[in-house]
Motif scaffolding. Structure first.
Motif, PDB file in Angstrom:
ATOM      1  N   GLU A 286       0.851  -1.199   0.000  1.00 36.40           N
ATOM      2  CA  GLU A 286       0.000   0.000   0.000  1.00 36.40           C
ATOM      3  C   GLU A 286       0.886   1.248   0.000  1.00 36.40           C
ATOM      4  N   PHE A 287       1.392   1.611  -1.175  1.00 33.16           N
ATOM      5  CA  PHE A 287       2.355   2.712  -1.231  1.00 33.16           C
ATOM      6  C   PHE A 287       1.731   4.066  -0.903  1.00 33.16           C
ATOM      7  N   LEU A 288       0.407   4.198  -1.023  1.00 32.40           N
ATOM      8  CA  LEU A 288      -0.238   5.449  -0.617  1.00 32.40           C
ATOM      9  C   LEU A 288      -0.098   5.661   0.889  1.00 32.40           C
ATOM     10  N   LEU A 289      -0.132   4.566   1.635  1.00 32.05           N
ATOM     11  CA  LEU A 289       0.062   4.668   3.083  1.00 32.05           C
ATOM     12  C   LEU A 289       1.518   4.971   3.418  1.00 32.05           C
ATOM     13  N   ILE A 290       2.431   4.457   2.598  1.00 30.76           N
ATOM     14  CA  ILE A 290       3.850   4.743   2.827  1.00 30.76           C
ATOM     15  C   ILE A 290       4.104   6.241   2.698  1.00 30.76           C
ATOM     16  N   GLU A 291       3.443   6.876   1.720  1.00 32.99           N
ATOM     17  CA  GLU A 291       3.609   8.318   1.531  1.00 32.99           C
ATOM     18  C   GLU A 291       3.110   9.112   2.734  1.00 32.99           C
ATOM     19  N   SER A 292       2.119   8.576   3.417  1.00 36.56           N
ATOM     20  CA  SER A 292       1.522   9.302   4.550  1.00 36.56           C
ATOM     21  C   SER A 292       1.803   8.597   5.874  1.00 36.56           C
ATOM     22  N   ALA A 293       2.936   7.920   5.953  1.00 35.77           N
ATOM     23  CA  ALA A 293       3.239   7.076   7.118  1.00 35.77           C
ATOM     24  C   ALA A 293       3.214   7.848   8.437  1.00 35.77           C
ATOM     25  N   TYR A 294       3.698   9.092   8.428  1.00 37.39           N
ATOM     26  CA  TYR A 294       3.790   9.850   9.679  1.00 37.39           C
ATOM     27  C   TYR A 294       2.433  10.359  10.163  1.00 37.39           C
ATOM     28  N   GLN A 295       1.429  10.312   9.295  1.00 34.19           N
ATOM     29  CA  GLN A 295       0.106  10.800   9.684  1.00 34.19           C
ATOM     30  C   GLN A 295      -0.875   9.667   9.997  1.00 34.19           C
ATOM     31  N   LEU A 296      -0.444   8.429   9.860  1.00 33.12           N
ATOM     32  CA  LEU A 296      -1.349   7.295  10.036  1.00 33.12           C
ATOM     33  C   LEU A 296      -1.539   6.944  11.511  1.00 33.12           C
ATOM     34  N   PRO A 297      -2.690   6.358  11.850  1.00 32.06           N
ATOM     35  CA  PRO A 297      -2.860   5.850  13.225  1.00 32.06           C
ATOM     36  C   PRO A 297      -1.880   4.709  13.487  1.00 32.06           C
TER      37      PRO A 297
END
Length: 377
Positions: free
Chosen positions: A96-107
């Motif tokens: 899930e590379f979209l989550l990798i881009e936003s890793a610091y903002q994820l729960p």
């Protein structure tokens, strides 16, 4: 559905140059799933009918993010939403590379890849993230006296794709990822939206990801550049050779490769100046490729500098590489390869206006190459 979607994205594809595979859609079949299982690359899909795209983009990350841009456009199309209400997933080799881009903002609970299986979707132009624990009514029990529910906990199980989509459609607002996640996940697609605005205002020649350059090539190569989309395939042939320099020593066909014009003598050996549109990635590959067995002696370099301007020398050298690239591609293609049909245009006798040549000075200047300068900072 497939034809409607491809028709919708067609205008976005007109000015785009793919590095390898172009965007396409295929209809799901049981055979595809069985083949993927044999390769141990199952995407946890259900047996429900759907469309999918499997695309190789090499090292050109722009292609991957352009696909995401297309998916966002598909998901926000009013017509497609009314007819099909598409729900989209997208992964690459990293998952899930979209989550990798936003890793610091994820729960924190979604810190492990297994927790994201069948929980990340693009819907209505937004990123949706299913919560840690979800309960879904079992579709097989609909209409029964005692309906049952399925509970999924990220630490123990992941929801099947049909259950996940059902939950998403019933809980669109609560599954919407935070604004910070949205911005981080889709930040790399913004430049394609800017390019779209330029295309709509007649500024297609100023797109950031492209590079115009004038080259001196044989007429047969010029014809292929103007009438086909073989340029990425030709430069890929160079790239494959560059990654395997031992081929020059092992395979004699690379040492005495037959030039493309030798196959089509009606185009003779005359050459012409043309202006070619590259993607920046393709241009960089071509520029830094070293032609085998075509090194100039110091005396030849001096003579060339006395005879031609710097712009002409650059175009001549690029033209030699392109001629070698198309010749290499042509010689590598098997008789049944679909790409070989693109060369059929060279079987026709060229018209007189096709053989008319212009000087380098009559063409527009090359685009700046300042972007090729890599700063250590």
């Amino acid at each position: 559905m497939r034809d409607d979607i491809l028709s919708f994205v067609s205008p976005f594809l007109q000015e785009y140059i793919w590095q390898k595979d172009s965007f396409s859609l295929r209809e799901w079949s049981v055979v595809d799933v069985k083949n993927e299982k044999k390769k141990k690359k199952v995407w946890h899909e259900a047996a429900a009918p759907h469309l999918y795209n499997k695309q190789f983009f090499g090292e050109c990350m722009d292609d991957e993010w352009f696909v995401v841009f297309l998916l966002l456009k598909i998901s926000t199309s009013v017509e497609l939403k009314e007819k099909y209400n598409p729900v989209i997933t997208v992964q690459d080799n990293d998952g899930e590379f979209l989550l990798i881009e936003s890793a610091y903002q994820l729960p924190k609970w979604i810190s492990k890849p297994k927790h994201a299986i069948n929980r990340v979707f693009i819907y209505n132009g937004k990123l949706h993230l299913l919560p840690r624990c979800i309960t879904v009514e079992d579709p097989t029990s609909f209409g029964a006296t005692n309906q049952t529910s399925q509970f999924y906990d990220d630490s123990k199980s992941f929801p099947p794709i049909d259950h996940a989509i059902e939950y998403l459609l019933d809980n669109e607002r609560s599954t919407l990822a935070s604004e910070q996640v949205q911005i981080s996940a889709f930040e790399r697609t913004e430049k394609f939206q800017q390019n779209l605005l330029k295309m709509n205002t007649g500024e297609a020649d100023t797109l950031q990801e492209q590079q115009f350059a004038c080259v001196f090539v044989p007429y047969c190569v010029s014809e292929l550049l103007h009438t086909t989309k073989l340029l990425p395939h030709a430069i890929q042939a160079l790239s494959d050779l560059d990654f395997n320099p031992q081929l020059l020593k092992i395979d004699p066909k690379y040492k005495k490769i037959r030039k493309l014009c030798d196959h089509h003598p009606q185009y003779a050996q005359t050459k012409k100046w043309i202006r070619v549109r590259f993607s920046r990635w393709l241009y960089a590959q071509l520029k830094f490729f070293s032609l085998p067995h075509d090194k100039m002696t110091p005396q030849e370099e001096v003579e060339m500098k006395l005879k031609f301007t710097n712009a002409e020398i650059k175009g001549i050298l690029l033209g030699r590489k392109l001629e070698f690239a198309f010749s290499l591609l042509y010689n590598n293609l098997g008789p049944e390869d679909p790409l070989r049909t693109h060369f059929n245009i060279l079987e026709e006798t060229p018209e007189e206006d096709q053989l008319v040549s212009v000087g380098r000075a009559e063409l527009a200047d090359d685009d700046s190459e300042v972007w090729l300068e890599v700063s250590p900072e």
